[in-house]
Every structure is written in C-alpha cells, then in structure tokens.
Design an enzyme around this catalytic site. Structure first.
Site, mmCIF file in Angstrom:
data_model
loop_
_atom_site.group_PDB
_atom_site.id
_atom_site.type_symbol
_atom_site.label_atom_id
_atom_site.label_comp_id
_atom_site.label_asym_id
_atom_site.label_seq_id
_atom_site.Cartn_x
_atom_site.Cartn_y
_atom_site.Cartn_z
ATOM 1 N N ASP A 462 0.829 -1.206 0.000
ATOM 2 C CA ASP A 462 0.000 0.000 0.000
ATOM 3 C C ASP A 462 0.859 1.249 0.000
ATOM 4 O O ASP A 462 0.560 2.239 -0.666
ATOM 5 C CB ASP A 462 -0.936 -0.004 1.201
ATOM 6 C CG ASP A 462 -0.175 -0.102 2.526
ATOM 7 O OD1 ASP A 462 0.911 -0.719 2.543
ATOM 8 O OD2 ASP A 462 -0.664 0.419 3.545
ATOM 9 N N ASP A 467 4.635 2.746 9.165
ATOM 10 C CA ASP A 467 4.646 1.442 9.827
ATOM 11 C C ASP A 467 3.508 0.561 9.297
ATOM 12 O O ASP A 467 2.636 0.146 10.026
ATOM 13 C CB ASP A 467 4.539 1.605 11.344
ATOM 14 C CG ASP A 467 3.314 2.401 11.764
ATOM 15 O OD1 ASP A 467 2.618 2.951 10.879
ATOM 16 O OD2 ASP A 467 3.045 2.482 12.974
ATOM 17 N N GLU A 468 3.580 0.269 8.006
ATOM 18 C CA GLU A 468 2.550 -0.548 7.368
ATOM 19 C C GLU A 468 3.207 -1.383 6.266
ATOM 20 O O GLU A 468 3.543 -2.531 6.497
ATOM 21 C CB GLU A 468 1.444 0.353 6.819
ATOM 22 C CG GLU A 468 0.155 -0.385 6.544
ATOM 23 C CD GLU A 468 -1.024 0.558 6.444
ATOM 24 O OE1 GLU A 468 -2.077 0.114 5.988
ATOM 25 O OE2 GLU A 468 -0.892 1.742 6.810
ATOM 26 N N TRP A 558 -11.754 -6.245 -1.366
ATOM 27 C CA TRP A 558 -10.401 -6.637 -0.942
ATOM 28 C C TRP A 558 -10.203 -8.134 -1.190
ATOM 29 O O TRP A 558 -9.331 -8.528 -1.963
ATOM 30 C CB TRP A 558 -10.181 -6.277 0.534
ATOM 31 C CG TRP A 558 -9.614 -4.913 0.734
ATOM 32 C CD1 TRP A 558 -8.335 -4.608 1.108
ATOM 33 C CD2 TRP A 558 -10.278 -3.650 0.578
ATOM 34 N NE1 TRP A 558 -8.167 -3.232 1.180
ATOM 35 C CE2 TRP A 558 -9.338 -2.629 0.862
ATOM 36 C CE3 TRP A 558 -11.560 -3.279 0.216
ATOM 37 C CZ2 TRP A 558 -9.661 -1.274 0.800
ATOM 38 C CZ3 TRP A 558 -11.895 -1.935 0.148
ATOM 39 C CH2 TRP A 558 -10.945 -0.953 0.435
ATOM 40 N N GLU A 789 -2.270 9.124 -0.871
ATOM 41 C CA GLU A 789 -3.326 8.305 -0.266
ATOM 42 C C GLU A 789 -4.643 9.072 -0.194
ATOM 43 O O GLU A 789 -5.712 8.522 -0.452
ATOM 44 C CB GLU A 789 -2.881 7.877 1.137
ATOM 45 C CG GLU A 789 -3.882 7.029 1.886
ATOM 46 C CD GLU A 789 -3.367 6.625 3.245
ATOM 47 O OE1 GLU A 789 -3.818 5.582 3.759
ATOM 48 O OE2 GLU A 789 -2.516 7.345 3.810
ATOM 49 N N HIS A 810 1.021 6.142 -2.598
ATOM 50 C CA HIS A 810 -0.045 5.158 -2.482
ATOM 51 C C HIS A 810 -0.632 4.964 -3.874
ATOM 52 O O HIS A 810 -1.310 5.835 -4.378
ATOM 53 C CB HIS A 810 -1.130 5.710 -1.540
ATOM 54 C CG HIS A 810 -1.485 4.830 -0.401
ATOM 55 N ND1 HIS A 810 -0.726 4.766 0.752
ATOM 56 C CD2 HIS A 810 -2.513 3.977 -0.203
ATOM 57 C CE1 HIS A 810 -1.295 3.921 1.606
ATOM 58 N NE2 HIS A 810 -2.370 3.424 1.035
#
Length: 925
Positions: A462, A467-468, A558, A789, A810
């Site tokens: 993404d 922190d992803e 998703w 994003e 993003h």
C-alpha cells in the site's frame, strides 16, 4: 526479406536460473519487415546446455499455430540442477521460414527435498527477542581440491540474508529470500558462483537480518510474527572438470558473531558502527576462533520453493536537487522525487561521530522537515564513523519512502557529491510510456510509474514509508490492470498470488493482507496487549487496531482480489495457467460467500425471491450491517467512517456479482461448461436481489453515490431500461460536485471509463483535467511526484489532511493510468483475444489536448498509438507488432474520410482492421 523470433522468455523471465516449474512455458516475439505478418507455425527445441542441440529432450516439431506465448514444455522429465538451452524457429503467412533464434536457456533448481543435504542452523548468540539485535555474521572456510567447472549456491534464510564468497558479494538481489507465507513456503535462491571460487582455501560468509520474519510489522508495530530466531540454509555445490564434485552445506561447523550492523529493521532503519567492522571476515584466513557456534534447528524441507517472482535490486540513483537549510536550522537534502530506497552517504570525521539520516516525504507549511506521518516507524539510518579520511555507507537490510533526508551531525559541510539517493524496487521492466500536450497529465503518469516502483518492493504494498508496507489486496485489485501496463508484472503477481492461495482459510475466506502475518489471531492479540502495556497505548487505539484486524475479515473489494488478480493476468498476458492454478481457490471463496449469505440471511448477497418470503424482507435487511467492510475506502466528502457505512450497503452485493460474473467467464475459458452455467445463474440471482433493494425509479440508486453508479454499471446490474437513466444520474452527481471526484479506492479506477463508454467523454475529461481538490491533478499542482493516499493530503493552506493516515506514495488512485493509456491514447486490450493478440486502437481526443501518445511493450511486442489534432485534420500513427492484428476505431467526427499513404481506407462503423506494421492515418476535419 527479414523475419525472426526474438525476446525469448521462460515463465515471463529471460534466462532464469533455479526454477522449479515442472512444465515451463516458452514465449517469444516476432520481428518482420513486412506488414500483415502472422505466424503460421513454430518449432521449439530444448536440449541440455552446451550440447549444441545434438540430444534434444524436446522437439515440438512443426506446429501449425499462431500462438507464440505460454507454449508448454512437453518433453522428458527435467532434472534438478540441469541447465537447458532452447531455441525456436517460426513460419509466417508470407511463406517464409525463419532461421533458428539464438539460444536462450533456463536452469532447474533443486526439485525434491532429497536434493538438500544442508540443515537449517541458527547462530548461538544471546539476543533480546523484544528489540532489534545486531545482525549475525556466519562464516565457514573450506578446501576445493580440483579444477572448477561450475558452482551453484542454493540458499534460504529465516529473516533476510546477504551472502559473500571470498570477499565478493553473491548476486545483486536484495531482501532475499523475500516475504512469503513462511510456514507454508520459504523461497530459496540459486546463484552461479563459479567465478569467485578457486582451488584451495575458500570462505563463505553470510549476513542475516530480521526482515519480515521477526522485524516490526503492521501498524500495530509488532515483532516476531513468524518466529524469534533467525536461521540459515545454504548448500554450495561445486562441479570439477573431471566429472566429480563437492558439496558444502550449512551445519554445526559454521561460526557466528556480530559486527557493525547493530540494528536493522524495515520500519526503523539501520544503525551501522564502522568501528566494529570485521575486515576479512568473508575471506579465507580470518581468525574466527573467538566466534560462537551455530545450532541446527528443525525445518521442513518440503516448504522450500524456488522464486516465481522477480528480485528486488538497486535500480536507479538520484543526485540531490538541492541541499536546504530550513527555517528550523535543519540540513535537509531534497532529491526532487519521492521514492523507495535509501541514501548513500560519504563523510570524514573523528571516530564515533554518529551521523543520522532521517527520511521524509514532504516539508511542512513552514518549510521544515516533516515525518510525523510515519507513525511508529523511526525511518532513520545512523552511521558511526571509524575515523578514516573518507568513509561511505549505505544500508543493506532496510528501505525508506522519501524525497527528503534530514542529515544530523554531519562533520563539515554537506555537499551534493556526499549523498546519493538509491531507488530500490523489484526488477520489473517498464513497459509503458505516455505523453501528451498537457504537462500536468504527463507529470501524473510519471507519478503513477514512480508510485508503482515504490510499492513493488518484493510484493505489491500500500505504501513504502510508514509502519505498514503490507500487501493490501484491495489496492492491487483496483490497480492491477494499470500495473500490468506500466511494468511487466506477470511473474511478480504470479508469485504474490501463490501467497494468497497459501493464506486462504479452509472455509474459503482469503485475508485482506497477503502475506497475512495475523492468521493466528490469538497470538496477535497477546502481542498487541503486551505492546499496549509497554508503550502505554490508549484503549481507543488498542480497540481500533484489534477491531480492524479481527473483525474486518470479509472486506468486499479486498478479498475479491483472489478472483480479480488472476483474471487480470489472463487478460493482459493471455495466461490460462494462472486461471487453472487458482480456479479451486476462486470457487472456495465464492462458496464461502454463498454459505455466509444463506446462513446469515444477508440480502447483501442472496436472492430474496428464492430463499425468503416477502414478509421477512424488512427483518432481513437488518443484516445489511452485520458484516464489516472497508467500504469505498477514503472517499471524500463524508469522512472515512460515514463513507464506509454508506458504501457497505451495496459493495458486498456488487462484488459478489462481479465474482459470479468473472467465475462464469473463467469456467467457460477452462472448458467447465456446467460451472459456467451455475455461476451465470448465481449472477442473475444476485442481480435480481440487487435490483429489488437498490434500484429506485428513473434509474436512481440508494445510496445515491458516484461509486454506487459506477460499479453497478460496470457489473451490469442495472435493468436495461434503466441503464441510460443511471448514467445520467452519475453525470448529475459529477456535475453537482462541480466536476470533482467523490469516489474512494473502489470507485475511482472505473469512474472515467464508465463515463467515456456511456456517451459522456466530455464529463470524463472534465474530471480528469480538474485541478481543484479532490482530483488527480490537484496533487500535481501541489508538487506531488507520486500518487497520494488522500486526495487533499496537502490542503490549499499547506496544512496536512491528518497525521494518522498520510501517505504520499499510495498507488491505488494511480489506477487512472489505465484510462490515459487505453482511452486517451487508445491502446486497448480485447477480452476475446487476451494478451494483446488482438489490439483495440481507439483514441479519444478531448479536453484541451492537442496530441497524445502511448506505447506498450506487450507480451507479443511493442504497440504504439499516437494522435495529433489540428483545425484541419486528425493524424493517427499506429504500430502493431508481428503476429498481432488490430481494430482501429476513429473518433466519431473524424471517421468520415480516412487515408493512409494517400489511399482511402474503407471503414465499417468508423473502424478498420489492420495487421502488423506501421501506419499513419489522416482524417480530414
């Protein structure tokens, strides 16, 4: 006269080493100096390497076929470790036979667990499992006694590894072995290491690092999601010229210690202390008597698999655009481009000088360095000097998303030659280009490309900075078609889909993140509770994170990537094997949804006229909000939560219909007629239920949202008599929003397509060329170099949308790239003949554009569509590769009199059919 096969590939790759596909597939392109060239036959030969094709293991013979992609090997069984050469010759419709192509090759890896003699070992070092530890260094010296003919290193690790032989780095790959569903699949790599070896004493050294295996993962900032101990599995096989061989393996004779990399973490960066370097540690003769041992550990060799994707590598270097002194007195380097990677720094200073490089994507409104949007990620690299005249450092086991680097405690004056940005991403070839008379659109396309580079780092993520950095399925579902245009993504996404299949639950549900480190929810909750206590997280944050990863498991738009992504690879690369491989997985997901629909009674899914009586409808509609979804993520206007609540009223139904429709097509392609009929019936049932509950008078939908109309029209859910009204209602909403976007992740990719394909290209252009937020070009006017994003991540006054969710890289909204290439420039795919076997050249001039151009290097060859418009004429230049045909559709007002090279072109419904070659069409205004 010239005609030849070129661009030979095996499983999407050029000369791959260490594959484990039992029946590999061959592809080639054709170059011809004549128009209208079509292949009429081919012959493939496969032979052991260096055999000169004297003893072929497969000779296809002359096959009368126009297929030049995914030709399946049909010879004798391929052996472990064996290298094979292959070549092809082709025949064409002009009566020509080509020469044999130059030989290409592929090499098999270790195909069975019994081929492995090595054992997994871990360094016997004292470590703290709750923090980043110094990177272990493992080494082994060995004697080679003969004259070396060839050597291969087969290597894997728990964590990341970097291998060296006699002081030379093995390969160029980064972050190996990659992030997979480790308990089911651990990748190993194969390297040709003939050159660094020599007869006599040799040494192998391997660095290990936490990586995805035990480093920090997810917004919850958790560690050790796959284990607490790193491990190494290595097998070096040497062949001598006399026919004998020797094998060195990882075992308890190896030695281990730590060195200069004191910390290494994807989120937090590296700490490198040059004073602790171990000169010569990866050379023969190093004294490791003070080092520690290693401990063999249990490991299931059956989980090993060769990579099917492409490696991450250092791909580009960027020099500083400026070195700034901010109002806060900071030294900040501006590289002018947001990217994924790191900075390489050169410095000279006293021993122990600690230079810190902090990474950020933007400056704040005052012009100061900003990185609060990274949340828990420290995203910094620390370089401690050893005190020599000049030292250079760059990280190995981390990457950052950044445009700006704040350099702290640099000794002396930082000059541009002291620092370089290194862009790191998966080595997928760039296959598309776009240019037009509008510089903002050109910048938008560049931003799309850079966002894909930054988020194709081993897997489709993404975002690359905070922190992803996870493989969100919804993002690649919507961006996948654009991804397959911008880069050669076949192997990359095939590998990711393997992990998706491995992560699928027994009941058919797939996760919304792949690979899924949270499959064991009990372990995840325990880790989160401990983190809440240690870091004093608020109860709200704890509940928020726990809820998201525990309850939002059936997210419509998703989980459907399990069906959409294989279909995308089929459509753009003609890959039927990907459909065969994942067919049962797709069916299982659909069955999961059917089961949920029937047993919960949710009218999100089922046909009420079939399963329920009218008197129960009112009661059953209460189930509309029982399943949690991400909805039309980050749609503007109502705020995130209200957008989710509104869109979840229709999105599950729409995507259930999409799944049924795609599955019916896929089943038909695979020759499964009964299944195709079943899924078509399910589609019609879902459509009937949807129309009953969601379609009002005059084609009005409830909720009355842009995304709702877009997806309903795309899925064919509207009654035929109401379709025109639904399109007009969509136009009403767009015009009512003053030609601004009101869609989120799921509606945006298709918005302009639906408008253009339903008689409103002018509205599509007005949306596309809008420069006020929310819009694509608003970001460009604000200096964006990647896709954001949020539509308004930086507001007009320079303030930020938020700190909690603020990514400036993003790619989801970059799905508009497909519209630029397919609609504006006109390079379109034909679903009936996938893989661009037949091309739809259908340019769509509009707005203020005077010209547009797109090229696409398809799996069959390069396609070009370039148009220019003036007051007098419309000129269209087209290039079609050999073995491909195209339908050229001229814009309506120009489809009256068309000439090509002075000859009138006969048209049918404003179109003409052409074969391969270059064409210049001129249409009088």
């Amino acid at each position: 006269m010239m005609m030849e096969a070129f661009g030979l590939r095996v499983e999407y790759k050029k000369n791959p080493i260490g594959i484990d596909v039992a029946l590999p597939r061959f592809c080639w392109k054709i170059r011809s100096d004549r128009r209208e060239t079509m292949q009429t036959g081919y012959r493939v030969q496969v032979s052991p390497a260096r055999d000169g094709f004297e003893n072929v293991v497969w000779d296809s013979g002359l096959q009368e076929s126009d297929q030049s992609i995914h030709i399946v090997y049909e010879g004798s069984e391929l052996g472990s470790r064996q290298r094979y050469e292959w070549r092809v010759k082709v025949w064409d419709n002009h009566g020509r036979e080509s020469d044999w192509s130059g030989p290409a090759w592929f090499e098999m890896g270790l195909l069975a667990p019994a081929d492995w003699k090595a054992e997994m070992v871990r360094p016997d070092l004292e470590e703290d499992p709750e923090r980043s530890n110094p990177c272990p260094m493992l080494r082994k010296e060995f004697e080679l006694t003969g004259e070396i003919e060839s050597a291969r290193l087969y290597i894997a690790a728990r964590g990341l590894y970097e291998a060296w032989i006699n002081g030379r780095r093995v390969g160029e790959d980064l972050f190996t072995p990659g992030w997979t569903t480790y308990e089911k699949c651990l990748q190993y790599q194969t390297y040709d290491v003939t050159d660094p070896l020599s007869s006599g004493t040799n040494a192998i050294g391997v660095l290990l690092s936490d990586g995805w295996f035990r480093g920090h993962l997810s917004p919850m900032n958790l560690r050790n999601m796959y284990g607490e101990k790193l491990g190494l599995l290595a097998q070096l096989e040497v062949r001598y010229k006399d026919g004998t061989g020797q094998t060195l393996v990882s075992d308890n004779a190896w030695r281990a210690d730590t060195g200069p990399i004191r910390e290494a973490d994807f989120f937090n960066g590296e700490v490198y202390d040059a004073r602790m370097e171990r000169p010569g540690w990866n050379h023969p003769g190093f004294d490791d008597s003070g080092w520690h041992g290693v401990i063999p550990v249990d490991f299931d060799l059956k989980t090993l698999a060769a990579p099917v994707g492409v490696p991450v590598r250092k791909m580009e270097e960027i020099r500083p655009g400026a070195i700034l002194e901010t109002p806060a007195g900071e030294t900040v380097v501006d590289f002018g481009q947001n990217l994924s990677g790191w900075a390489r720094l050169t410095a000279a200073g006293p021993p122990g000088t600690a230079i810190t490089m902090r990474y950020g994507e933007v400056l704040d409104r005052e012009g100061n360095f900003y990185n609060k949007n990274l949340r828990h990620a420290k995203s910094r690299d620390v370089f401690l000097l050893k005190g020599e005249e000049e030292e250079t450092y760059e990280p190995r086991f981390t990457f950052h998303g950044f445009r700006y680097v704040k350099v702290e405690n640099y000794p002396g004056r930082l000059e541009p030659e002291h620092i370089t940005a290194v862009a790191v991403y998966s080595d997928c070839e760039i296959t598309a280009d776009f240019d037009s008379s509008n510089p903002l659109l050109n910048r938008l396309f560049s931003n799309i490309v850079w966002s894909q580079k930054g988020n194709f780092v081993d897997l489709p993520t993404d975002c690359p900075q905070r922190d992803e950095r996870m493989g969100w399925t919804g993002d690649i579902l919507v961006y996948g078609p654009t991804a397959c245009h911008v880069m050669m993504s076949g192997a990359f996404l095939t590998r990711w889909l393997r992990d998706l299949k491995n992560d699928q639950r027994e009941d058919g549900l797939v996760p919304f993140i792949v690979p899924d480190p949270f499959s064991d929810l009990k372990v995840m909750r325990r880790k989160l509770i401990r983190r809440m206590r240690e870091e004093k997280l608020s109860l709200v944050t704890f509940v928020d994170l726990s809820f998201a990863f525990h309850f939002v498991r059936e997210a419509a738009g998703w989980i459907d990537a399990a069906i959409f992504a294989p279909w995308t690879l089929y459509l753009y690369y003609g890959d039927t094997r990907i459909l065969e491989t994942h067919y049962e997985s797709m069916k299982a997901l659909f069955s999961f949804r059917e089961h949920r629909a029937k047993h919960l009674g949710s009218l999100l899914y089922v046909n009420p006229l079939k399963w329920f009586q009218p008197k129960t409808w009112k009661h059953i509609t209460r189930f509309l909000t029982t399943s949690w979804h991400f909805g039309d993520w980050l749609a503007p206007g109502d705020g995130m939560n209200r957008s989710i609540v509104k869109s979840k009223l229709y999105l599950p139904t729409v995507f259930f219909a999409f799944d049924a429709l795609l599955l019916s097509r896929i089943a038909e392609i695979l020759g499964k007629g009964d299944d195709a009929a079943l899924y078509r019936r399910r589609y019609e049932e879902i459509k009937e239920a949807y129309q009953h509950f969601r379609v009002k008078k005059s084609g009005r939908l409830w909720p009355d949202r842009q995304t709702h109309y877009v997806l309903a029209l795309l899925a064919g859910l509207m009654p035929e008599e109401a379709r025109g009204d639904a399109v007009e209602n969509l136009v009403r909403l767009v015009r009512g929003a003053e030609n601004r976007i009101d869609t989120g992740f799921l509606g945006t990719p298709f918005l302009c397509h639906i408008l253009a394909e339903n008689g409103h290209p002018d509205v599509a252009y007005d949306l596309l060329l809008q420069t006020e937020a929310p819009s694509w070009l608003y970001q460009v006017t604000k200096g964006a170099t990647t896709i954001w994003e949020h539509w308004d991540a930086i507001r007009e006054d320079g303030s930020f949308h938020s700190e909690r969710m603020l990514s400036f890289n993003h790619y989801a909204y970059g799905a508009i790239g497909l519209f630029l290439l397919e609609k504006i420039a006109g390079v379109g795919v034909d679903e009936k003949k996938p893989g661009y076997k037949h091309v739809l050249i259908r340019p769509m001039p509009g707005g203020d554009l005077k010209n547009a151009r797109a090229s696409y290097d398809s799996i069959h060859g390069r396609i070009l569509s370039e148009w220019e418009i003036s007051s007098r004429s419309f000129v269209l230049r087209v290039e079609i590769p050999a073995n491909v045909r195209a339908t050229v559709v001229f814009p309506g007002s120009y489809a009256r009199e068309v000439t090509e090279n002075g000859t009138v072109v006969p048209l049918r419904d404003g179109a003409t059919e052409v074969g391969s070659g270059s064409y210049v069409f001129e249409c009088k205004a």
